[in-house]
Motif scaffolding. Structure first.
Motif, PDB file in Angstrom:
ATOM      1  N   ARG A 180      27.280 -20.217   6.662  1.00 24.09           N
ATOM      2  CA  ARG A 180      27.230 -19.535   5.365  1.00 24.09           C
ATOM      3  C   ARG A 180      26.354 -20.299   4.372  1.00 24.09           C
ATOM      4  O   ARG A 180      25.702 -19.717   3.513  1.00 24.09           O
ATOM      5  CB  ARG A 180      28.647 -19.368   4.806  1.00 24.09           C
ATOM      6  N   TYR A 181      26.322 -21.624   4.499  1.00 22.94           N
ATOM      7  CA  TYR A 181      25.535 -22.454   3.587  1.00 22.94           C
ATOM      8  C   TYR A 181      24.068 -22.024   3.589  1.00 22.94           C
ATOM      9  O   TYR A 181      23.386 -22.074   2.561  1.00 22.94           O
ATOM     10  CB  TYR A 181      25.670 -23.922   4.014  1.00 22.94           C
ATOM     11  N   LEU A 182      23.573 -21.579   4.755  1.00 23.86           N
ATOM     12  CA  LEU A 182      22.164 -21.237   4.880  1.00 23.86           C
ATOM     13  C   LEU A 182      21.781 -20.002   4.069  1.00 23.86           C
ATOM     14  O   LEU A 182      20.630 -19.863   3.660  1.00 23.86           O
ATOM     15  CB  LEU A 182      21.826 -21.007   6.355  1.00 23.86           C
ATOM     16  N   THR A 183      22.722 -19.092   3.840  1.00 22.16           N
ATOM     17  CA  THR A 183      22.418 -17.842   3.124  1.00 22.16           C
ATOM     18  C   THR A 183      23.075 -17.767   1.753  1.00 22.16           C
ATOM     19  O   THR A 183      22.932 -16.765   1.053  1.00 22.16           O
ATOM     20  CB  THR A 183      22.891 -16.640   3.965  1.00 22.16           C
ATOM     21  N   ASP A 198      14.420 -21.096  -3.595  1.00 20.80           N
ATOM     22  CA  ASP A 198      15.295 -21.872  -2.740  1.00 20.80           C
ATOM     23  C   ASP A 198      16.326 -22.595  -3.585  1.00 20.80           C
ATOM     24  O   ASP A 198      16.146 -22.789  -4.787  1.00 20.80           O
ATOM     25  CB  ASP A 198      14.493 -22.901  -1.929  1.00 20.80           C
ATOM     26  N   TRP A 242      22.615 -19.318  -1.215  1.00 19.66           N
ATOM     27  CA  TRP A 242      21.773 -19.216  -2.414  1.00 19.66           C
ATOM     28  C   TRP A 242      21.091 -17.852  -2.488  1.00 19.66           C
ATOM     29  O   TRP A 242      20.934 -17.290  -3.577  1.00 19.66           O
ATOM     30  CB  TRP A 242      20.733 -20.339  -2.426  1.00 19.66           C
ATOM     31  N   LYS A 243      20.697 -17.314  -1.334  1.00 25.28           N
ATOM     32  CA  LYS A 243      20.070 -15.994  -1.317  1.00 25.28           C
ATOM     33  C   LYS A 243      21.013 -14.937  -1.878  1.00 25.28           C
ATOM     34  O   LYS A 243      20.580 -13.999  -2.559  1.00 25.28           O
ATOM     35  CB  LYS A 243      19.659 -15.646   0.108  1.00 25.28           C
ATOM     36  N   GLU A 244      22.314 -15.062  -1.605  1.00 20.51           N
ATOM     37  CA  GLU A 244      23.291 -14.121  -2.153  1.00 20.51           C
ATOM     38  C   GLU A 244      23.487 -14.337  -3.645  1.00 20.51           C
ATOM     39  O   GLU A 244      23.559 -13.381  -4.428  1.00 20.51           O
ATOM     40  CB  GLU A 244      24.631 -14.293  -1.428  1.00 20.51           C
TER      41      GLU A 244
END
Length: 679
Positions: free
Chosen positions: A81-84, A67, A86-88
Motif C-alpha cells: 500500500r505504501y507504493l500507491t 512523488d 501518495w498517488k491516492e
C-alpha cells in the motif's frame, strides 16, 4: 506542551481514547525535549489508536508534488500500500478551503489550524473521526508544537534520518514476509558460524521455532547430503570469504530433508564478532521432484516407443512363423513331423510371451479391457500363486468385500499379480510372508509412496497391495526398478521386464503404481485402479466349434498388410474358412483401387501400422464411410494413430501373433457367422 491545553482538557468530557493517547504523547514529549525525532513514532501511535492502515504527516505547501515529498513522514502496515499511498492522497481537492476535520474517500483528513501541517489517516475507524471532530482544538494544542518544529525548519536536518527509518521499516517488512528462507549469521575465526537472525520462512522450511534457531550453528541445518570426508561447501565458502550459489540439503527438525537453492551474501566486517553474512534460500524440493518425475516419464515414454517398435517387427516375424506352422500342421499326419511342429510351436509361444510383456509396457491404451472384480481375480489365482511359491513362504490375503469393479484387461491383471508375488518370493530368498490386500480409497493431490509423487486425478480408487518380509530395495535403485530390462538378478533368473510390465499395465489402465515402503522389514508395492462408473457388458464366447468352421454364407474379404509373408498366411487362413479373398500390401494402392466403391467386399482385415502415410484405422474409416463393411484390425503395436481413449476405438483389434482359432473368435465378434464344415 501548553498547560492551558491541559486546563481545557480537564473541563471536557473524557473520551475513552484520551487516557491512552495522553500516556503515549507524554512519552513522545519527553523524547522530543531530548532532541529525538518523534514524527515516525507519532505516526505509529496515531495509526494504532485510529485503527488506520496508514498515516501521513506532511507540510501543506508540498502537496502538489508528483512523488511523495522527502519531508513526508509515513507509517504503513502494508508495504504494498505504501507504493500507491501518495498517488491516492494527492488527489484531495480541498487544499485551498477552510481547514476542518472531514472524511474523503478512504481518508480521514486532519488539517492543523495555524500550522503548515496535514495529517491523513487511511481507512480510519468512525470512532476516530468522531474523536477528532470533538477534540480537534485541544489535541492540536497538545501535539502541534512538536509537529511544527520537526516538520518545519528542523525537518530538513532530520530528513535523512526519517528516510533511513522508513527504509528500515520497509526492509524489515520485506524480509519478515519473504517466502525465501533468510538467515543472518556471524562468521567467527573461533568456531562454527552461528545464527543471529531468522525470518518466518526459515521456521516454515526447517520446522524449528525461531527461538531454537537463534544462537545455533548453521551446521545444525546444513550438514547432511555430503559424501564421507567431503568438506561442507557452505562452510568452505564462509571460511574462504567467497560467494556461494548452489544447492544444499537442509535437515529439518523432524529429520526430513529439504533441498534449497542457497545464496551466500556478505553483509559487513565487524571487529570482535567476526563478519556478518546472510543466507538466502528457496525451497526447491517439490520443483526437483516434479522435474525428476517428468524426466522419468519422458524416459519411459521414449523407451516404450523403442520397445514397441521392436516388438511390432518381432510380432510380424512370429506371426509368419506361427501361421505357416499351423498351416503345415493341417496338411500333415505323420507323428514324427507333428512332434517337430509341436516343438516349433513352443518356441513361437515363448517369443509370443516375450513380446506380449514388451508390449504391455509400451502400449499407451488397452483394447481388451473388461469389467472386472479384483477379489474374484485374486481368489481364482490363489491356487496358482501358491504353487509358484516354496513351502517356506506363507501367502495371506486380506480383501475388502465392499470394493467396486474396475475396468482392466483381466489377463494383464493376473500377470501383474503373479509378477509381484514372484518378485516378493525372490526378495525374501524363498522364505517369509507375502500379504495381498485389497481396499478402496479416495485419492487427491499427490500420490503417496517413495517412488515419486505425481499429481493424481481426484476420485475413488481400488487398491491392490503386495507386501513381503524381505530385506527391502536399496534407495539408489528405487527410481530404476520400473525401467525395462533393469534387474539385480542373474541373467538366467530374470529378464528385467516384470515390474516394467506391471507399470505399463497400470498406466494403461489409468491407474497408479508406487512403492509405499521399503526397509529391512520388507517392501510394499501398491496399485491404484479407478473405480468404474458403469458396468460394461461382458463378451460371451462360444467354445462349441467344429475343428474347421466355414463362413455361413458367401463372403468376400479384403486383406491389407505390408508384411507380404503374413499377408499370405492371412489369405490361406481366410480361404480355409471359405472366404473369397482380395489382398494388397500397400494401403495407398487400396485407397486408389477402391476410391469408387468396394463392390461386393463385406469384410476388411487390415494391419494398423503401415508405411505410406495412412494407417489401418484411417483406411478402415475411409472405406467404411459409405459402405456396409465389417472391420477387423490386426496389430502387434497400436502406437499413435490419433486415438487417445479405449472407448473411442470403434473397431475390434486382434493382437499379433494369433492363430486360426483367435482369428475366428475375432471375426465372430465383428458379426461374421460361421457354420460347421462338412465331414
Amino acid at each position: 506542551m501548553d498547560s492551558t491545553a491541559f486546563k481545557e482538557f480537564s473541563q471536557t468530557d473524557l473520551n475513552p481514547l484520551w487516557p491512552r493517547l495522553l500516556a503515549e504523547l507524554g512519552k513522545l514529549q519527553a523524547d522530543f525535549i531530548n532532541g529525538e525525532d518523534v514524527l515516525l513514532p507519532l505516526c505509529r501511535v496515531l495509526a494504532e489508536l485510529s485503527q488506520s492502515q496508514a498515516v501521513l504527516i506532511f507540510p501543506k505547501d508540498r502537496f502538489e508534488s508528483e512523488d511523495m515529498p522527502a519531508c513526508t513522514t509515513c507509517w504503513c502496515r502494508d508495504p504494498v500500500r505504501y507504493l500507491t499511498l501518495w498517488k491516492e492522497a494527492k488527489d484531495w481537492p480541498f487544499i485551498n478551503q477552510e481547514p476542518t476535520v472531514h472524511r474523503w474517500q478512504s481518508f480521514v483528513i486532519w488539517p492543523a489550524k495555524r500550522a503548515n501541517i496535514q495529517i491523513f489517516f487511511h481507512s480510519a475507524s468512525e470512532e476516530w473521526l468522531s474523536f477528532l471532530l470533538s477534540s480537534n482544538e485541544t489535541l492540536s494544542e497538545i501535539i502541534m508544537g512538536m509537529l511544527a518544529q520537526q516538520s518545519g525548519e528542523g525537518q530538513e536536518s532530520t530528513r535523512a534520518r526519517v528516510t533511513s527509518t522508513i527504509d528500515s521499516e520497509m526492509f524489515q517488512s520485506i524480509v519478515s514476509n519473504s517466502e525465501d528462507l533468510i538467515l543472518v549469521a556471524s562468521r567467527s575465526p573461533f568456531g562454527v558460524p552461528s545464527i543471529m537472525y531468522s525470518n518466518a520462512a526459515a521456521t516454515s522450511v526447517s520446522h524449528y521455532p525461531r527461538s531454537q534457531l537463534i544462537g545455533k550453528p548453521i551446521t545444525m541445518l546444513f550438514e547432511s547430503g555430503l559424501e564421507g570426508g567431503e568438506e561442507n561447501p557452505l562452510l568452505q565458502a564462509i571460511n574462504c570469504r567467497t560467494d556461494f550459489d548452489g544447492e544444499l540439503i537442509c535437515t529439518t527438525a523432524n529429520n526430513e530433508e529439504a533441498l534449497l537453492h542457497m545464496h551466500l551474501v556478505a553483509l559487513e566486517e565487524t571487529s570482535g564478532h567476526g563478519s556478518l553474512f546472510a543466507l538466502v534460500g528457496r525451497d526447491i524440493t517439490e520443483q526437483k521432484q516434479l522435474q525428476h518425475i517428468m524426466a522419468r516419464t519422458q524416459k519411459m515414454q521414449a523407451m516404450g516407443q523403442l520397445v514397441g517398435g521392436i516388438a511390432h517387427d518381432f510380432n510380424n516375424i512370429l506371426g509368419v512363423l506361427k501361421g505357416n506352422l499351423e498351416l503345415l500342421e493341417l496338411k500333415i499326419t505323420e507323428e514324427k513331423l507333428l512332434r517337430y511342429l509341436k516343438n516349433a510351436f513352443k518356441a513361437c509361444q515363448r517369443g509370443t510371451d516375450l513380446t506380449r510383456r514388451l508390449l504391455q509396457f509400451s502400449r499407451q491404451e488397452q483394447f481388451s479391457a473388461h469389467h472386472c472384480q479384483v477379489n474374484e481375480v485374486i481368489g481364482g489365482m490363489e491356487e496358482l500363486l501358491g504353487k509358484s511359491l516354496t513351502t517356506q513362504i506363507k501367502l495371506k490375503t486380506e480383501v475388502n468385500n465392499d470394493i467396486a469393479d474396475i475396468y482392466v484387461d483381466r489377463g494383464d491383471l493376473e500377470d501383474a499379480l503373479l509378477n509381484l508375488v514372484l518378485n516378493a518370493k525372490d526378495a525374501m530368498g524363498g522364505e517369509g510372508d507375502i500379504l495381498i490386500k485389497t481396499d478402496i480409497t479416495y485419492l487427491s493431490g499427490l500420490l503417496p509412496g517413495i517412488t515419486g509423487s505425481p499429481q493424481v486425478e481426484e476420485g475413488q480408487y481400488v487398491t491392490v497391495s503386495v507386501t513381503d518380509s524381505g530385506c527391502g530395495i536399496p534407495t539408489h535403485l528405487l527410481e530404476k526398478i520400473f525401467e525395462p530390462f533393469f534387474t539385480t538378478k542373474d541373467k538366467s533368473k530374470g529378464t528385467g521386464l516384470g515390474l516394467s510390465m506391471v507399470y505399463g499395465f497400470v498406466k494403461r489402465s489409468k491407474g497408479y503404481m508406487s512403492v509405499m515402503k521399503s526397509d529391512d522389514q520388507g517392501t510394499e508395492f501398491c496399485l491404484w485402479f479407478p473405480v468404474t462408473r458403469q458396468a460394461i457388458a461382458e463378451e460371451v464366447k462360444n467354445d462349441e466349434r467344429a475343428k474347421m468352421p466355414v463362413v455361413a454364407s458367401k463372403l468376400k474379404v479384403l486383406i491389407v498388410d505390408d508384411e507380404v509373408e503374413l499377408l499370405n498366411v492371412l489369405k490361406d487362413y481366410c480361404e480355409l474358412l471359405g472366404m473369397e479373398v482380395e489382398s494388397c500390401s500397400d494401403p495407398l494402392e487400396v485407397r486408389r483401387r477402391y476410391s469408387n466403391g468396394l463392390g461386393d467386399i463385406k469384410l476388411l482385415i487390415t494391419d494398423v501400422l503401415m508405411p505410406g502415410g495412412i494407417n489401418g484405422y484411417e483406411l478402415a474409416k475411409e472405406l467404411s464411410a459409405d459402405a456396409d463393411l465389417s472391420v477387423l484390425l490386426i496389430s502387434g503395436f497400436i502406437g499413435d494413430i490419433g486415438i487417445n481413449k479405449n472407448e473411442d476405438m470403434p473397431y475390434r483389434v486382434l493382437h499379433k501373433p494369433f492363430d486360426l482359432e483367435g482369428l475366428v473368435d475375432s471375426l465372430e465378434q465383428v458379426g461374421i457367422q460361421f457354420a460347421c464344415a462338412s465331414e
